[in-house]
Design a protein around this motif. Sequence first.
Motif, PDB file in Angstrom:
ATOM      1  N   THR A   1      15.550  96.249   7.012  1.00  0.00           N
ATOM      2  CA  THR A   1      16.708  95.393   6.733  1.00  0.00           C
ATOM      3  C   THR A   1      17.972  96.165   7.102  1.00  0.00           C
ATOM      4  OG1 THR A   1      17.774  94.055   5.022  1.00  0.00           O
ATOM      5  CG2 THR A   1      16.874  96.167   4.324  1.00  0.00           C
ATOM      6  N   ASN A   2      19.140  95.629   6.709  1.00  0.00           N
ATOM      7  CA  ASN A   2      20.390  96.317   7.007  1.00  0.00           C
ATOM      8  C   ASN A   2      21.018  96.829   5.708  1.00  0.00           C
ATOM      9  OD1 ASN A   2      22.296  94.169   5.926  1.00  0.00           O
ATOM     10  ND2 ASN A   2      21.211  92.983   7.492  1.00  0.00           N
ATOM     11  N   THR A   3      21.975  97.744   5.859  1.00  0.00           N
ATOM     12  CA  THR A   3      22.560  98.389   4.685  1.00  0.00           C
ATOM     13  C   THR A   3      23.308  97.403   3.794  1.00  0.00           C
ATOM     14  OG1 THR A   3      24.525  98.984   5.978  1.00  0.00           O
ATOM     15  CG2 THR A   3      22.768 100.619   5.840  1.00  0.00           C
ATOM     16  N   GLY A   4      23.974  96.423   4.396  1.00  0.00           N
ATOM     17  CA  GLY A   4      24.720  95.457   3.602  1.00  0.00           C
ATOM     18  C   GLY A   4      23.811  94.646   2.701  1.00  0.00           C
ATOM     19  N   ARG A   5      22.698  94.169   3.246  1.00  0.00           N
ATOM     20  CA  ARG A   5      21.784  93.360   2.449  1.00  0.00           C
ATOM     21  C   ARG A   5      21.135  94.197   1.338  1.00  0.00           C
ATOM     22  NH1 ARG A   5      19.014  88.552   2.903  1.00  0.00           N
ATOM     23  NH2 ARG A   5      16.944  88.494   1.967  1.00  0.00           N
ATOM     24  N   LEU A   6      20.728  95.427   1.674  1.00  0.00           N
ATOM     25  CA  LEU A   6      20.115  96.277   0.662  1.00  0.00           C
ATOM     26  C   LEU A   6      21.117  96.622  -0.445  1.00  0.00           C
ATOM     27  CD1 LEU A   6      17.867  98.010  -0.469  1.00  0.00           C
ATOM     28  CD2 LEU A   6      18.511  99.821   1.136  1.00  0.00           C
ATOM     29  N   SER A   7      22.343  96.924  -0.069  1.00  0.00           N
ATOM     30  CA  SER A   7      23.355  97.256  -1.071  1.00  0.00           C
ATOM     31  C   SER A   7      23.620  96.082  -1.994  1.00  0.00           C
ATOM     32  CB  SER A   7      24.644  97.691  -0.372  1.00  0.00           C
ATOM     33  OG  SER A   7      25.623  98.066  -1.315  1.00  0.00           O
ATOM     34  N   ARG A   8      23.724  94.880  -1.423  1.00  0.00           N
ATOM     35  CA  ARG A   8      23.952  93.697  -2.273  1.00  0.00           C
ATOM     36  C   ARG A   8      22.750  93.420  -3.167  1.00  0.00           C
ATOM     37  NH1 ARG A   8      26.719  91.997   2.411  1.00  0.00           N
ATOM     38  NH2 ARG A   8      24.839  91.040   3.280  1.00  0.00           N
ATOM     39  N   ALA A   9      21.551  93.656  -2.657  1.00  0.00           N
ATOM     40  CA  ALA A   9      20.360  93.432  -3.478  1.00  0.00           C
ATOM     41  C   ALA A   9      20.373  94.342  -4.708  1.00  0.00           C
ATOM     42  CB  ALA A   9      19.106  93.672  -2.653  1.00  0.00           C
ATOM     43  N   LEU A  10      20.724  95.599  -4.500  1.00  0.00           N
ATOM     44  CA  LEU A  10      20.745  96.526  -5.628  1.00  0.00           C
ATOM     45  C   LEU A  10      21.879  96.207  -6.589  1.00  0.00           C
ATOM     46  CD1 LEU A  10      20.039  99.895  -3.755  1.00  0.00           C
ATOM     47  CD2 LEU A  10      18.414  98.450  -4.991  1.00  0.00           C
ATOM     48  N   ASN A  11      23.069  95.948  -6.039  1.00  0.00           N
ATOM     49  CA  ASN A  11      24.232  95.699  -6.893  1.00  0.00           C
ATOM     50  C   ASN A  11      24.147  94.360  -7.620  1.00  0.00           C
ATOM     51  OD1 ASN A  11      26.653  97.805  -6.553  1.00  0.00           O
ATOM     52  ND2 ASN A  11      25.490  97.729  -4.658  1.00  0.00           N
ATOM     53  N   LEU A  12      23.780  93.313  -6.883  1.00  0.00           N
ATOM     54  CA  LEU A  12      23.771  91.972  -7.460  1.00  0.00           C
ATOM     55  C   LEU A  12      22.448  91.634  -8.121  1.00  0.00           C
ATOM     56  CD1 LEU A  12      25.631  90.049  -4.591  1.00  0.00           C
ATOM     57  CD2 LEU A  12      26.586  91.038  -6.685  1.00  0.00           C
ATOM     58  N   GLY A  13      21.355  92.183  -7.588  1.00  0.00           N
ATOM     59  CA  GLY A  13      20.043  91.853  -8.133  1.00  0.00           C
ATOM     60  C   GLY A  13      19.619  92.735  -9.285  1.00  0.00           C
TER      61      GLY A  13
END
Length: 388
Positions: free
Chosen positions: A296-308
Motif C-alpha cells: 500500500t502507500n504511506t498515506g493510506r497506512l498512516s490514516r489506517a493507524l491514526n483513524l482506525g
Amino acid sequence: MEGADLYLGWRTALLGLATLQILLLAVALLVETGNRVANRTLAALLAVLAGLLIPYAIGFAGFYDAFRWLTFAPFAIPLAVGPLLYGYAASLADGRLPPRWRAHLAPPVLQLAWFALCFLLPADLKWDWYTGGHRTFVAPLFQAMEIVSLAAYAFALRGVLRRQRTRLADQRSDDDRFSARWLGRLQAAILIGLVTQTGFWLWSLITGGIDFFQETGLYLALAALGLYLGVAGWRHGALPVPLPAPLPPVVAEPPTSSPPPDWAVVATDVDHRVREAGWWREPDLTLPRLSRLLGTNTGRLSRALNLGLGVNFSTFVNGLRAEGVAGALRADPDADLLDLAFDMGFASKASFNRAFKSRFGMAPSQYRRSVSDHDFADPEAKLRRVAL
C-alpha cells in the motif's frame, strides 16, 4: 595604557582552555561524515562561541591595556548565536538548512561589519568612540538585540522540536535513536543561556553598569555551554538524517461519489498481517518500509493507524514489540529483559520501558513479577492502550 604588563590569571587560563577545546570540537565536527549540513552549522556556532570568549580570555590578561589597537577587534559576534542554533536544529531534523536561512544572517553580518569598521578607525579616535558614543548608545542596543534574538530563536526551536517529534512518531519505530531528545536538551541549554544573559543585563541596568570582572560568571557559563554543545553535538554527529525534508502540503483531491474506506476494518487487516508476518521485529522499521511490505502507500497506512486504531506509527509498532516481550516473559519469567527487548526490535532501553508501560500500564520488571502470581490477569485481553 600601551606597554602595560600582561598577567596570566585563573580567569584567562580557564577561558583560554575552554576556547581551545571548543575550537577543537568544531574541527572534529567538520570532519564528521554523518549529517554534514548539521555538523558544519554546529561547527560554525562553536567558532562563534569561541569568538565570544576570546575578548575576555585576553582581556583578563591585560591585552586591551597593553595593545589598545585591539579595541573593536571583531572576535565576538553574538547576534550569530541564535540563527546558527536555529539552522543547526533544522538541519539536524531535515538534513538541510531552513528556507531563506541566509536572511537570518543579516543582523550578525551587520554587527560584524560594524565592529570591523570601528576597528579600522585611527587608534585615538577609536578609543574615544569606544568609551563614549559606542558604550553609551550602541552597546546597550546590541545587548537588547542579542537577548531578543535568543528569545525568538528559542521559540522557533520549540516549533522545530514539536514538528520533529511528531514526524518521527508518525514515520519511524526507532524514533528514540534520533534527534528529538537532543533537540530538547539543546532548547533547554538555550533557555539557560538566555536566562543567564538576561540576569546579567538586568544587573547592569539596576546597578548602573558592571565591570569586566563582574561579568566573569557570565562568560564561565558561556564556556560551559559551548563545551556542552560541542561534546554532545559531536556525540550526535554520526546520526543520519532520520527523515527527508517535509514536502509541501498536498492539495486535496475533489470529492468522489465512492464511500470513504472503513478505517477500522482496514486497520484490523493491517494489524493482523503485521502480527502474522512479524515485521514489527525489524529494529529500523519505518512507515515507507511497512507500506511496501503491505503493498500500500504511506498515506493510506498512516490514516489506517491514526483513524482506525487511534495510534501513530511508533506507538503501533512498539506496542507490538512490548506484547512480544510480554509473551516471552510469560513463557520464561527468568529471561533477561534487555535481551528480550532488543530481540523484539527495540532500539534502546528507554524506548522499551516507555513503550511497555504505555501498553501494559506497568514497568517490565513489575510485569515479570506479576506473571508468577496465580491471580495474574493477562493485559493482552484488554483493549490496546492509546498513547499518542
